[in-house]
Design a protein around this motif. Structure first.
Motif, mmCIF file in Angstrom:
data_model
loop_
_atom_site.group_PDB
_atom_site.id
_atom_site.type_symbol
_atom_site.label_atom_id
_atom_site.label_comp_id
_atom_site.label_asym_id
_atom_site.label_seq_id
_atom_site.Cartn_x
_atom_site.Cartn_y
_atom_site.Cartn_z
ATOM 1 N N VAL A 170 88.110 30.698 27.871
ATOM 2 C CA VAL A 170 87.288 29.926 28.806
ATOM 3 C C VAL A 170 88.194 29.249 29.822
ATOM 4 C CG1 VAL A 170 85.616 28.062 29.081
ATOM 5 C CG2 VAL A 170 85.616 29.391 26.986
ATOM 6 N N LEU A 171 87.755 29.269 31.060
ATOM 7 C CA LEU A 171 88.417 28.555 32.151
ATOM 8 C C LEU A 171 87.384 27.573 32.681
ATOM 9 C CD1 LEU A 171 90.201 30.468 35.093
ATOM 10 C CD2 LEU A 171 89.058 28.294 35.403
ATOM 11 N N THR A 172 87.709 26.288 32.721
ATOM 12 C CA THR A 172 86.733 25.297 33.182
ATOM 13 C C THR A 172 87.120 24.749 34.551
ATOM 14 O OG1 THR A 172 87.893 23.470 32.082
ATOM 15 C CG2 THR A 172 86.148 24.575 30.826
ATOM 16 N N ILE A 173 86.107 24.492 35.356
ATOM 17 C CA ILE A 173 86.314 23.875 36.673
ATOM 18 C C ILE A 173 85.339 22.710 36.783
ATOM 19 C CG2 ILE A 173 86.301 24.211 39.179
ATOM 20 C CD1 ILE A 173 86.821 27.176 38.737
ATOM 21 N N ASP A 174 85.881 21.490 36.700
ATOM 22 C CA ASP A 174 85.056 20.293 36.847
ATOM 23 C C ASP A 174 85.419 19.604 38.151
ATOM 24 O OD1 ASP A 174 83.502 20.168 34.360
ATOM 25 O OD2 ASP A 174 85.458 19.999 33.386
ATOM 26 N N GLY A 175 84.488 18.782 38.624
ATOM 27 C CA GLY A 175 84.771 18.029 39.839
ATOM 28 C C GLY A 175 83.509 17.437 40.406
ATOM 29 N N PRO A 176 83.666 16.627 41.463
ATOM 30 C CA PRO A 176 82.510 15.932 42.046
ATOM 31 C C PRO A 176 81.590 16.865 42.839
ATOM 32 C CG PRO A 176 84.474 15.453 43.321
ATOM 33 C CD PRO A 176 84.918 16.256 42.124
ATOM 34 N N LEU A 185 84.079 28.582 43.957
ATOM 35 C CA LEU A 185 85.358 28.932 43.348
ATOM 36 C C LEU A 185 85.153 29.612 41.992
ATOM 37 C CD1 LEU A 185 88.437 28.866 43.445
ATOM 38 C CD2 LEU A 185 88.360 26.554 42.475
ATOM 39 N N SER A 186 84.242 29.083 41.177
ATOM 40 C CA SER A 186 83.975 29.686 39.868
ATOM 41 C C SER A 186 83.509 31.122 40.010
ATOM 42 C CB SER A 186 82.868 28.939 39.126
ATOM 43 O OG SER A 186 83.223 27.631 38.938
ATOM 44 N N ALA A 187 82.584 31.341 40.948
ATOM 45 C CA ALA A 187 82.043 32.690 41.129
ATOM 46 C C ALA A 187 83.154 33.658 41.533
ATOM 47 C CB ALA A 187 80.932 32.665 42.180
ATOM 48 N N CYS A 188 84.050 33.215 42.431
ATOM 49 C CA CYS A 188 85.140 34.091 42.891
ATOM 50 C C CYS A 188 86.124 34.394 41.768
ATOM 51 C CB CYS A 188 85.900 33.443 44.044
ATOM 52 S SG CYS A 188 84.954 33.383 45.547
ATOM 53 N N VAL A 189 86.480 33.350 41.014
ATOM 54 C CA VAL A 189 87.444 33.544 39.932
ATOM 55 C C VAL A 189 86.835 34.438 38.846
ATOM 56 C CG1 VAL A 189 88.713 32.373 38.080
ATOM 57 C CG2 VAL A 189 88.665 31.379 40.376
ATOM 58 N N ALA A 190 85.569 34.207 38.514
ATOM 59 C CA ALA A 190 84.905 35.016 37.482
ATOM 60 C C ALA A 190 84.834 36.471 37.918
ATOM 61 C CB ALA A 190 83.503 34.471 37.207
ATOM 62 N N TYR A 215 84.725 37.990 34.299
ATOM 63 C CA TYR A 215 84.171 37.099 33.284
ATOM 64 C C TYR A 215 82.741 36.677 33.619
ATOM 65 C CZ TYR A 215 88.710 36.280 30.977
ATOM 66 O OH TYR A 215 89.870 36.406 30.282
ATOM 67 N N HIS A 216 82.078 36.106 32.620
ATOM 68 C CA HIS A 216 80.757 35.515 32.821
ATOM 69 C C HIS A 216 80.933 34.162 33.509
ATOM 70 C CE1 HIS A 216 79.000 38.485 30.121
ATOM 71 N NE2 HIS A 216 80.023 38.267 29.312
ATOM 72 N N VAL A 222 83.934 31.562 32.865
ATOM 73 C CA VAL A 222 84.352 30.529 33.816
ATOM 74 C C VAL A 222 83.188 29.553 33.905
ATOM 75 C CG1 VAL A 222 85.092 30.004 36.165
ATOM 76 C CG2 VAL A 222 85.750 32.184 35.116
ATOM 77 N N ALA A 223 83.409 28.298 33.487
ATOM 78 C CA ALA A 223 82.333 27.309 33.422
ATOM 79 C C ALA A 223 82.592 26.185 34.402
ATOM 80 C CB ALA A 223 82.244 26.741 32.007
ATOM 81 N N ASP A 224 81.591 25.828 35.220
ATOM 82 C CA ASP A 224 81.808 24.715 36.150
ATOM 83 C C ASP A 224 80.787 23.606 35.954
ATOM 84 O OD1 ASP A 224 79.970 26.552 38.095
ATOM 85 O OD2 ASP A 224 79.897 24.478 38.778
ATOM 86 N N GLY A 225 81.243 22.368 36.205
ATOM 87 C CA GLY A 225 80.355 21.219 36.049
ATOM 88 C C GLY A 225 81.101 19.906 36.145
ATOM 89 N N ARG A 226 80.753 18.973 35.246
ATOM 90 C CA ARG A 226 81.389 17.649 35.244
ATOM 91 C C ARG A 226 82.171 17.414 33.953
ATOM 92 N NH1 ARG A 226 78.633 18.605 38.933
ATOM 93 N NH2 ARG A 226 77.776 17.291 40.574
#
Ligand code: C5P
Length: 218
Positions: free
Chosen positions: A5-11, A19-24, A29-30, A121-125
């Protein structure tokens, strides 16, 4: 399970989703857009007449809503609500209801379920802090409020929706403040997160940086 899993958090409006969509896409990856789960809960609650103050009612909605995911489309009770989820009003209600611990708990298993081979690749807070604390790489993506408001403005303009830069900036700062100061799963970098400020970086350069960091972890 050692599913990477690769996580991307931020405001808000930091460009996590793009960014998540491009990296995935690059890694094959999902993806998990966790914000969309808070948004669809808000939408389902609004439709059911459940108020943003009704923690137990909201949690019941979060547990029982009939969701299906088809690529990037979200279906609620068979209806494609993906476009409705992008409404500012839905985003604001999502931000309010996400402060309730029972709502966050109700969405926990659903989020963990996205961890499937070959990887996620999961994005959120709170992807790196709460949902996937064992992620192989955690990114905390930031950009100045001015840069984020400007991006949001351009997105709206490109859709033909009029908006004011000052209003957008005030709204995203209010949302960030709520996310940062809530007691449960506040927005903050995981201790082992790498910081990426993309105020001056394009999507391609941001993706390159993430891929370099990712490859270094293999
Ligand atoms: O990222 P997005 O704007 O779609 O998220 C909508 C709202 O859901 C955010 O304002 C935030 O309050 C909440 N959220 C959260 N935890 C996440 C993702 C989103 O609290 N992991």
């Amino acid at each position: 399970a050692d599913i990477p899993v690769l996580t991307i958090d931020g405001p808000t409006a930091s460009g996590k989703g793009t960014l998540s969509a491009c990296v995935a896409d690059r890694l094959g990856y999902h993806t998990l857009d966790s914000g969309s789960l808070y948004r669809v809960t808000a939408l389902a609650a609004r439709r059911a007449g459940v108020a943003a103050t009704d923690e137990a009612g909201l949690a019941a909605i979060a547990r029982s809503m009939a969701l299906r995911f088809e690529g990037v489309r979200v279906l609620l009770a068979g209806e494609d609500v993906s476009d409705d989820l992008r409404d500012e009003a839905v985003g604001t209600m999502a931000s309010q209801i996400s402060a309730w611990p029972a709502v966050r708990a109700a969405l926990f298993d659903l989020q963990c379920g996205f961890r499937q081979l070959p990887g996620l690749v999961a994005d959120g807070r709170d992807m790196g802090t709460v949902i996937f604390p064992d992620a192989r790489l955690k990114i905390f993506l930031t950009a100045t409020a001015a840069a984020r408001a400007e991006r949001r403005l351009n997105q709206l303009i490109s859709k033909g929706i009029p908006a004011s830069l000052e209003d957008l900036r005030a709204d995203l700062e209010a949302r960030d403040e709520r996310d940062r100061t809530r007691a449960t799963a506040p927005l903050k970098p995981a201790e082992d997160a790498l910081l990426l400020d993309n105020s001056q970086l394009g999507i391609e350069a941001s993706m390159q940086q993430v891929v370099v960091w990712w490859n270094a972890r293999q």
